[in-house]
Write a protein that holds these residues in place. Structure first.
Motif, PDB file in Angstrom:
ATOM      1  N   ARG A   1      11.947  83.340  66.291  1.00 16.96           N
ATOM      2  CA  ARG A   1      13.384  83.468  66.483  1.00 16.96           C
ATOM      3  C   ARG A   1      14.124  83.488  65.149  1.00 16.96           C
TER       4      ARG A   1
ATOM      5  N   HIS B   1      24.915  94.194  76.323  1.00 16.41           N
ATOM      6  CA  HIS B   1      23.538  94.108  76.777  1.00 16.41           C
ATOM      7  C   HIS B   1      23.236  95.088  77.906  1.00 16.41           C
TER       8      HIS B   1
ATOM      9  N   CYS C   1      12.409  78.428  76.764  1.00 10.23           N
ATOM     10  CA  CYS C   1      13.491  79.403  76.930  1.00 10.23           C
ATOM     11  C   CYS C   1      14.653  78.815  77.726  1.00 10.23           C
TER      12      CYS C   1
ATOM     13  N   LYS D   1      18.226  78.211  76.379  1.00  9.30           N
ATOM     14  CA  LYS D   1      19.084  79.189  77.048  1.00  9.30           C
ATOM     15  C   LYS D   1      18.962  80.557  76.374  1.00  9.30           C
ATOM     16  N   CYS D   2      17.759  80.887  75.986  1.00  9.15           N
ATOM     17  CA  CYS D   2      17.566  82.115  75.201  1.00  9.15           C
ATOM     18  C   CYS D   2      16.193  82.725  75.468  1.00  9.15           C
TER      19      CYS D   2
ATOM     20  N   GLN E   1      14.782  86.573  74.262  1.00  9.64           N
ATOM     21  CA  GLN E   1      15.116  87.862  73.665  1.00  9.64           C
ATOM     22  C   GLN E   1      14.482  89.014  74.441  1.00  9.64           C
ATOM     23  N   HIS E   2      15.226  90.109  74.543  1.00  5.32           N
ATOM     24  CA  HIS E   2      14.697  91.312  75.176  1.00  5.32           C
ATOM     25  C   HIS E   2      13.418  91.731  74.460  1.00  5.32           C
TER      26      HIS E   2
ATOM     27  N   TYR F   1      19.121  91.392  72.432  1.00  3.84           N
ATOM     28  CA  TYR F   1      20.068  90.599  73.198  1.00  3.84           C
ATOM     29  C   TYR F   1      19.326  89.588  74.064  1.00  3.84           C
ATOM     30  N   ASN F   2      20.059  88.582  74.484  1.00  2.00           N
ATOM     31  CA  ASN F   2      19.512  87.442  75.197  1.00  2.00           C
ATOM     32  C   ASN F   2      19.552  87.693  76.696  1.00  2.00           C
TER      33      ASN F   2
ATOM     34  N   HIS G   1      21.590  84.956  78.696  1.00  2.00           N
ATOM     35  CA  HIS G   1      22.923  84.667  78.183  1.00  2.00           C
ATOM     36  C   HIS G   1      23.791  83.987  79.228  1.00  2.00           C
TER      37      HIS G   1
END
Length: 479
Positions: free
Chosen positions: A46, A199, A411, A415-416, A418-419, A443-444, A447
């Motif tokens: 990250r 997103h 995750c 709260k994340c 990643q694509h 993007y997350n 989110h």
């Protein structure tokens, strides 16, 4: 939090609380060490992405240099701890390696027996559906050869079934994407719709007429839409694509879906499968969905439409990604690139790789919870690219299942997620992506958990229940 401050805090924590090494560690300590190592690896990945994003924002040179130096220190700490632990364990590991392999293999077999559910022969059905759609493609070519409708190419299998796994064996949707190119005298031009959320990238397909006077002079049976008299066009030539499937010069998804449904129904009697199978069209506004049955088996098929972005594995497709999508909006689709990724992994993996079994197990496990199957698919894809293919064999099954569970927990806490494709520099170079997708800002996918505290609370509550179910079904442990 400022990236520099965050990295200093992380580095301080690593220095003050280094992972313990040495002999005589109990099982709980080993588990904590493994969990800590996994957490640090996710943090490292990250942070690498953050450094790349910060560099694109043209940060002050001194601040960017500080971030890079701190990231290097974090890598040194993580790698140093791992090296120390590995060196400490090598002597013992060499002595018991063969015995451990046998134990792990038996353990993996026991786990497989616990998590094995009713398995439908996905490969067999996918091959049958591919044959059916190939017959359709041949007929499309004959019927549309002299028309001004989109040129339909061979369907591409996408989604879980064609990737080799499925969360619902009894309710599988066999999804394919049909590439479309413009007919004679027309061209497609993709225009990014800037009004959508960051997103969700929507495109519009603008249809433009092209001059064909040269073809007309060469004796081709076609009038130029731009330079022929309107009366002559109306009397001697079918309408252009602009007059049939477009709205305000843009290709309309709903009009295209309705036209295609009529085409599928009309061609069905000419196919050899029609002698033993029954076709039933299903309602859909942005695709063509139908079911084929023969009294013993029943398969549900969804045919989506797409336009290539250049010569890449990225399409703009008819499949919506929002609750309401305009009829002229074509969302960017990564389904073909994801299907290509699983083919890439299959070429790298050993014959006994169980990565698809792991994905199928977790995709079923999360049904009924607040986590989507796409979330689990994304986590598994990240792990597949981060770990060697040889580590997904039956002897490593317990570790990989635990990795997936722990990754989901991390995750959710952060709260994340990643694509997997957009902005992922580690995505295989063998799979062609447009530069703005490969080098773009990721993007997350989670989110909404950061924006909605209630949703995050529910997700953590669901995880605790899922964790207990996982221990019982996968590991055979009681609470």
């Amino acid at each position: 939090m400022d990236p520099v401050v965050f990295l200093f805090a992380l580095l301080q924590g690593l220095i003050q609380y280094p992972p313990p090494v040495g002999d005589g560690l109990d099982e709980e300590t080993h588990w904590r060490m493994e969990a800590r190592a996994k957490y640090l690896e996710w943090e490292r990945l990250r942070l690498e992405q953050q450094v790349e994003q910060l560099s694109q924002k043209k940060m002050p040179h001194l601040q960017l240099l500080a971030v890079a130096v701190l990231l290097a220190l974090v890598n040194d700490v993580v790698n140093g701890a791992a090296l120390a632990e590995n060196n400490n364990d090598n002597d013992v590991a060499n002595v018991v390696q063969e015995e451990d392999n046998n134990v792990d293999d038996r353990d993996g077999q026991d786990i497989m027996e616990r998590i094995q559910g009713p398995v439908q022969d996905l490969q067999r059905v996918c091959e049958w559906i591919t044959d059916l759609l190939d017959n359709y493609t041949i007929c499309f070519g004959h019927v549309l050869s002299d028309s001004f409708y989109p040129v339909l190419h061979r369907p591409i299998g996408v989604g879980s079934a064609f990737e080799g796994w499925s969360p619902r064996e009894q309710d599988v949707v066999y999804r394919v994407l049909i590439p479309m190119t413009p007919p004679r005298g027309h061209s497609f031009h993709l225009e990014l719709d800037g009004e959508g959320q960051r997103h969700v990238r929507n495109f519009r397909v603008r249809v433009q007429l092209e001059c064909t006077c040269t073809r007309q002079q060469q004796g081709e049976n076609m009038l130029c839409f731009l330079h022929s008299p309107e009366e002559e066009l109306r009397s001697n030539q079918d309408p252009s694509l602009l007059d049939t499937l477009c709205t305000d010069s843009y290709l309309d998804v709903q009009k295209t879906a309705l036209w295609f449904r009529q085409l599928v129904k009309a061609i069905w009697p000419a196919l050899p499968q029609s002698h033993n199978w029954h076709l039933m069209l299903l309602p859909s506004r942005r695709s063509c969905q139908f079911k084929v049955t023969n009294g013993e088996e029943s398969f549900r098929i969804e045919m989506l439409f797409g336009v290539w972005r250049g010569d890449s594995a990225i399409f703009v497709s008819s499949q919506p990604r929002e609750a309401y999508t305009l009829s002229t909006a074509w969302p960017e689709s990564y389904a073909v690139a994801e299907a290509e990724f699983f083919k890439y992994i299959a070429r790298q993996a050993p014959p006994d790789s169980l990565h698809l079994k792991c994905l199928q197990f977790f995709s079923r496990l999360v049904l009924g919870f607040s986590f989507s199957t796409y979330t689990m698919k994304t986590i598994v894809m990240h792990l597949l690219i981060a770990m060697p293919a040889s580590s997904w064999s039956r002897g490593h099954l317990r570790e990989r299942l635990t990795d997936i569970r722990d990754s989901l927990h991390i995750c959710l806490r952060q709260k994340c997620l990643q694509h997997f494709i957009v902005g992922n520099r580690r995505f295989p170079q063998d799979i062609n992506l447009p530069p703005d997708v490969r080098m773009g800002r990721t993007y997350n996918l989670l989110h909404h958990l950061a924006q909605q505290p209630a949703a995050h609370t529910q997700a953590m509550r669901d995880y605790r229940v899922l964790h207990k179910t996982f221990k019982r079904t996968a590991l055979g442990e009681d609470d």
